[in-house]
Motif scaffolding. Structure first.
Motif, PDB file in Angstrom:
ATOM      1  N   ASP A  63       0.829  -1.208   0.000  1.00  0.00           N
ATOM      2  CA  ASP A  63       0.000   0.000   0.000  1.00  0.00           C
ATOM      3  C   ASP A  63       0.863   1.258   0.000  1.00  0.00           C
ATOM      4  OD1 ASP A  63      -2.180  -1.656   0.068  1.00  0.00           O
ATOM      5  OD2 ASP A  63      -2.470  -1.497   2.243  1.00  0.00           O
ATOM      6  N   LEU A  64       1.969   1.222   0.760  1.00  0.00           N
ATOM      7  CA  LEU A  64       2.840   2.392   0.824  1.00  0.00           C
ATOM      8  C   LEU A  64       3.484   2.669  -0.523  1.00  0.00           C
ATOM      9  CD1 LEU A  64       4.289   4.613   2.404  1.00  0.00           C
ATOM     10  CD2 LEU A  64       5.996   2.913   3.095  1.00  0.00           C
ATOM     11  N   LEU A  65       3.967   1.628  -1.206  1.00  0.00           N
ATOM     12  CA  LEU A  65       4.610   1.819  -2.497  1.00  0.00           C
ATOM     13  C   LEU A  65       3.634   2.324  -3.552  1.00  0.00           C
ATOM     14  CD1 LEU A  65       6.880  -1.369  -2.632  1.00  0.00           C
ATOM     15  CD2 LEU A  65       7.619   0.998  -2.338  1.00  0.00           C
ATOM     16  N   ALA A  66       2.353   2.018  -3.362  1.00  0.00           N
ATOM     17  CA  ALA A  66       1.345   2.472  -4.329  1.00  0.00           C
ATOM     18  C   ALA A  66       0.888   3.898  -4.056  1.00  0.00           C
ATOM     19  CB  ALA A  66       0.141   1.531  -4.302  1.00  0.00           C
ATOM     20  N   SER A  67       1.306   4.475  -2.932  1.00  0.00           N
ATOM     21  CA  SER A  67       0.859   5.822  -2.578  1.00  0.00           C
ATOM     22  C   SER A  67       1.665   6.866  -3.341  1.00  0.00           C
ATOM     23  CB  SER A  67       0.988   6.049  -1.073  1.00  0.00           C
ATOM     24  OG  SER A  67       2.342   5.994  -0.666  1.00  0.00           O
ATOM     25  N   ASP A  68       1.128   8.080  -3.385  1.00  0.00           N
ATOM     26  CA  ASP A  68       1.764   9.153  -4.151  1.00  0.00           C
ATOM     27  C   ASP A  68       3.052   9.659  -3.507  1.00  0.00           C
ATOM     28  OD1 ASP A  68      -0.305   9.012  -5.961  1.00  0.00           O
ATOM     29  OD2 ASP A  68      -1.509  10.538  -4.943  1.00  0.00           O
ATOM     30  N   GLY A  69       3.141   9.587  -2.174  1.00  0.00           N
ATOM     31  CA  GLY A  69       4.291  10.179  -1.494  1.00  0.00           C
ATOM     32  C   GLY A  69       5.477   9.266  -1.329  1.00  0.00           C
ATOM     33  N   ALA A  70       5.455   8.075  -1.957  1.00  0.00           N
ATOM     34  CA  ALA A  70       6.532   7.102  -1.754  1.00  0.00           C
ATOM     35  C   ALA A  70       7.437   6.967  -2.973  1.00  0.00           C
ATOM     36  CB  ALA A  70       5.946   5.738  -1.384  1.00  0.00           C
ATOM     37  N   ARG A  71       7.609   8.035  -3.736  1.00  0.00           N
ATOM     38  CA  ARG A  71       8.435   7.964  -4.940  1.00  0.00           C
ATOM     39  C   ARG A  71       9.868   7.563  -4.622  1.00  0.00           C
ATOM     40  NH1 ARG A  71      11.997  11.395  -7.098  1.00  0.00           N
ATOM     41  NH2 ARG A  71      11.421  13.007  -5.568  1.00  0.00           N
ATOM     42  N   LEU A  72      10.437   8.158  -3.587  1.00  0.00           N
ATOM     43  CA  LEU A  72      11.828   7.851  -3.239  1.00  0.00           C
ATOM     44  C   LEU A  72      11.976   6.399  -2.798  1.00  0.00           C
ATOM     45  CD1 LEU A  72      12.855  11.110  -1.345  1.00  0.00           C
ATOM     46  CD2 LEU A  72      13.491  10.411  -3.658  1.00  0.00           C
ATOM     47  N   LEU A  73      10.976   5.874  -2.083  1.00  0.00           N
ATOM     48  CA  LEU A  73      11.051   4.476  -1.656  1.00  0.00           C
ATOM     49  C   LEU A  73      10.935   3.545  -2.855  1.00  0.00           C
ATOM     50  CD1 LEU A  73      11.287   2.539   0.721  1.00  0.00           C
ATOM     51  CD2 LEU A  73       8.801   2.616   0.962  1.00  0.00           C
ATOM     52  N   ARG A  74      10.109   3.897  -3.836  1.00  0.00           N
ATOM     53  CA  ARG A  74      10.016   3.073  -5.047  1.00  0.00           C
ATOM     54  C   ARG A  74      11.341   3.050  -5.797  1.00  0.00           C
ATOM     55  NH1 ARG A  74       4.771   5.469  -5.329  1.00  0.00           N
ATOM     56  NH2 ARG A  74       5.542   7.100  -6.727  1.00  0.00           N
ATOM     57  N   GLU A  75      12.066   4.185  -5.778  1.00  0.00           N
ATOM     58  CA  GLU A  75      13.377   4.208  -6.431  1.00  0.00           C
ATOM     59  C   GLU A  75      14.372   3.313  -5.691  1.00  0.00           C
ATOM     60  OE1 GLU A  75      14.668   8.211  -6.624  1.00  0.00           O
ATOM     61  OE2 GLU A  75      13.043   8.882  -7.938  1.00  0.00           O
ATOM     62  N   ARG A  76      14.256   3.244  -4.387  1.00  0.00           N
ATOM     63  CA  ARG A  76      15.186   2.429  -3.599  1.00  0.00           C
ATOM     64  C   ARG A  76      14.907   0.939  -3.766  1.00  0.00           C
ATOM     65  NH1 ARG A  76      14.744   3.624   2.498  1.00  0.00           N
ATOM     66  NH2 ARG A  76      14.641   5.703   1.565  1.00  0.00           N
ATOM     67  N   LEU A  77      13.656   0.588  -4.030  1.00  0.00           N
ATOM     68  CA  LEU A  77      13.274  -0.823  -4.187  1.00  0.00           C
ATOM     69  C   LEU A  77      12.809  -1.038  -5.614  1.00  0.00           C
ATOM     70  CD1 LEU A  77      11.251  -1.267  -0.862  1.00  0.00           C
ATOM     71  CD2 LEU A  77      13.664  -1.747  -1.259  1.00  0.00           C
TER      72      LEU A  77
END
Length: 781
Positions: A128-142
């Motif tokens: 759910d967190l990765l699908a949220s709008d504010g998690a762009r940096l986390l998506r880049e890390r994973l």
């Protein structure tokens, strides 16, 4: 007295409660709501041990530590696991890289199959967190494709952020960076059998007693809701021939019916809360509904104790009331309460705790029965002393405004009712003050100094062997939010190739980086400096000085009988200058030699372990996340830590978190109980309030009188609870062999929280009060 008479009278009282019309239903509903709130919290408390057990079971099952200094050989039943834990803002992210080495490689709990390279299985919360709008940096890390979900058996909570990603080329023998293990099974193969900390065990006992005692006090008060109206109804039974004992048993039957209905209400509330637990996270902790399964034995105890308490409390309360055929003798001046037996309870509690004074952590275990009994008696002493204190105080109150006189007269006529209303919050505040003193006193024992200075560096990145530290350092310098970055590498040299007698630490870096460790007189590439750390033992420094001499032959990365090394020969230069150690050095354990890069042989570079020290710009949003993303991009097994001055024991921190959550629940319960009790008191005084309004009394005056009736007992209760809480806190600190200090800020915050709860309840009761203050309230049938 025959048992059948008890059954008959109790059943008759329960029938009156159910079929007693609107009045009986209102009273039973109030009792059921009050008891139900307490039962729900009791069931939640009885489920806590299972929560801890379930979380520990999951932690044990997914453990990937081998507790071995050697690496087992590769086989078809082994798997490589790299720990890639991270953080996303204020939350921990549990990460693992998996590389199956054979068809029989073990799967971690919660996974049905291994994710392939570039794929990952995630927890529902991370998905759910990765699908949220504010998690762009986390998506880049994973940068992995989500192909699965981790099951409940592999997570310790519904909101845990965790992932397993597929990898290739993991090296279990590499130094630096994150830990890589080769496993044949998940789970702790060698339990450490760590001895339990007696101070922590004592604190757990005290926390449970302090949290449960206000609940018990509240339930005892809830079964007495509507007592005055009930007593007047019972007078009618005397007219038809019942004696005083039968009347008391019938009254107990009414309370029993409310308590049984309260058990049902409490069970329903608990089941609703249990199901909703998966969607709640408090201070980073969450649970699955299945974890909240109370012990059957404890559930049975609650199911028996609550109705039995309702009967017992009612019988004891009825001893002070004379129900006659023509009315209730309650208007006569009651006998003055005696003090001597009320003092016996706290004194007995102190007597039980006295044998354990000064034991501390090294004095053996604390007797759990004496601890529980002593704390229980001290807190019960609050409930015994408060009615006496209120009675003595209000008896001396004099004249004042009309609202004050109305409140004082009411308190003088029914000081026991006023004390019952605030007993729960007084007990809760006393226990909270004692626990705050205890936690504040022993906090230093569970908080260790890390030796890190966040003013010098915000984060540290440890790189695995064979990393290109020059390129890595440049990548961090270009990272958004990084003010400065310093790259230092560490290595070891020895006096012999194999199984050396003396090891020398090497710190490698350019001149600017080395100046972050020592004060260099002058520096250019190719220089080597001797560093003497005054924090090391003098004998150790002397042994190093005997080996570190100009022109001496050393061996970089020596070999040992159980592990290979590069064994690169290195001759020290003819010129070795002394460099004074910096007290604020980035590497507080640095000692031995400071070496510029060109002074080392090229063959030694694979043995260097790189460290990047980063200072972030606090004005840049998510600067630490940019640093973590850079670390993950340049080396997937780089280890990133955030610098802090201190680090606290996880067990101590978990206990303190549990105390906070429990205190919030108890305060919410007490607030709800006070509101229900206040509404019940207003309902009983409806005709009186209507009469005063009909005679011209201003509503503002009546509202102020209700406020005074609440404020005076609560002020006395908070004063008494502060005295008892400080006494109990001092005794607990003496038991742990800790100097007694009073955290006045915590004392004021606890009393302030109690006062805030009462003020909130009073404000919430004003709208019903205004509705009751109408002349039409005098109508009757």
């Amino acid at each position: 007295m025959k048992p059948w008479q008890w059954r008959r009278d109790l059943a008759l009282g329960a029938r009156f409660a159910v079929t007693g019309g609107r009045e009986g239903w209102i009273r039973m509903t109030l009792t059921a709501v009050g008891v139900g709130l307490g039962v729900a919290l009791l069931l939640l408390t009885t489920a806590l041990p299972n929560v801890f057990t379930a979380r520990h079971r999951v932690e044990e099952a997914r453990s990937d530590y081998t507790f071995s200094g050697t690496t087992r050989p590769r086989a078809d039943d082994t798997v490589l696991v790299a720990v890639t834990d991270s953080r996303w803002r204020s939350k921990d992210v549990r990460g693992r890289l998996l590389e199956a080495e054979g068809p029989r490689a073990p799967l971690p709990p919660g996974l049905g199959s291994f994710p392939g390279k570039g794929e990952m299985a995630v927890s529902p919360a991370l998905r759910d967190l990765l699908a949220s709008d504010g998690a762009r940096l986390l998506r880049e890390r994973l940068p992995y494709r989500i192909t699965g979900t981790i099951g409940e058996s592999g997570l310790i909570g519904s909101h845990e952020l965790a992932y397993y990603a597929g990898a290739e080329g993991l090296d279990p023998d590499a130094n630096g960076g994150v830990r890589v293990e080769r496993l044949t099974r998940f789970g702790d193969p060698h339990p450490t059998g760590e001895k339990a900390d007696p101070v922590l065990l004592m604190m757990v006992l005290v926390v449970f007693v302090v949290l449960l005692m206000p609940v018990a006090v509240f339930i005892a008060a809830a079964v007495r809701f509507g007592g005055e109206r009930r007593d007047r109804r019972l007078a009618a039974l005397r007219l038809v021939g019942s004696d005083s004992r039968m009347t008391r048993r019938i009254a107990a039957g009414e309370a029993l019916a409310g308590a049984l209905l309260g058990l049902v209400v409490g069970t329903v509330l608990f089941l609703i809360g249990r199901q909703a637990a998966a969607s709640v996270e408090v201070l980073g902790e969450s649970v699955f509904p299945a974890y909240l399964d109370p012990s059957p034995a404890l559930v049975a105890l609650v199911a028996v104790a609550v109705p039995a308490s309702a009967v017992l409390v009612t019988l004891l309360a009825m001893r002070g009331v004379v129900v006659e055929p023509l009315g209730v003798v309650r208007t006569a001046r009651p006998a003055r309460r005696r003090l001597w037996w009320r003092l016996l309870l706290p004194l007995a509690g102190l007597g039980l705790l006295y044998p354990m004074l000064g034991k501390g952590r090294d004095g053996g275990g604390f007797n759990q029965y004496l601890v529980t009994g002593g704390v229980l008696l001290l807190l019960v002493g609050v409930t015994a002393l408060l009615p006496w204190v209120v009675e003595r105080f209000v008896a001396r109150l004099g004249s004042g405004p009309v609202s004050w006189q109305l409140a004082v007269r009411r308190l003088q006529l029914s000081s026991g009712t006023a004390a019952r209303m605030v007993n729960g919050i007084a007990v809760a505040v006393a226990g909270a003050i004692a626990l705050q003193m205890l936690f504040a006193g022993v906090e230093s024992q569970y908080t260790k100094d890390t030796g890190q200075d966040p003013g010098r560096a915000s984060m540290e990145v440890t790189l695995p062997d064979h990393s290109d530290v020059t390129a890595v350092g440049e990548a961090f310098r270009r990272t958004e939010g990084v003010r400065t970055s310093v790259v230092l590498s560490t290595a070891s040299a020895a006096d012999k190739r194999v199984d050396p007698d003396t090891l020398i630490d090497l710190t490698v870096g350019d001149c600017a980086a080395l100046r972050e460790v020592a004060r260099l007189p002058s520096c250019r590439d190719g220089d080597v400096f001797r560093l003497r750390n005054p924090h090391y033992d003098a004998d150790y420094n002397a042994s190093l000085a005997a080996v570190v001499r100009p022109g001496r032959q050393l061996y970089l990365d020596p070999a040992y009988s159980d592990s290979p090394g590069l064994q690169v020969p290195w001759k020290l230069p003819a010129r070795l200058e002394q460099a004074p150690y910096r007290e604020d050095a980035l590497q507080n354990a640095a000692n031995g030699l400071l070496v510029t890069p060109s002074a080392l042989p090229a063959k030694a570079r694979p043995g260097l372990r790189g460290h990047v020290f980063v200072r972030t710009d606090e004005a840049v949003p998510d600067a630490p996340e940019h640093v973590r993303n850079t670390a993950a991009r340049v080396e997937q097994t780089a280890d990133v830590i955030t610098w802090t001055e201190t680090r606290q024991s996880t067990k101590y921190a978990s206990l303190r978190t549990g105390l906070f959550v429990g205190a919030v629940c108890v305060l919410a319960l007490i607030g709800a109980s006070l509101l229900v009790s206040q509404l019940e008191q207003l309902r009983e005084r409806r005709k009186l309030l209507s009469s005063l309004v009909a005679f011209g009394t201003r509503r503002r005056t009546l509202g102020l009188s209700v406020l005074w009736q609440t404020a005076v007992p609560i002020a006395l209760g908070l004063l008494l609870s502060s005295v008892v809480g400080l006494t109990l806190g001092a005794v607990l600190l003496k038991m742990t062999a800790t100097p007694v200090t009073v955290d006045w800020a915590s004392v004021l915050s606890m009393t302030g929280a109690g006062a805030a709860v009462v003020l909130t309840v009073t404000l919430l009761s004003l709208p019903p009060l205004l509705r009751l203050m109408r002349p039409d309230g005098l109508r009757t049938e």
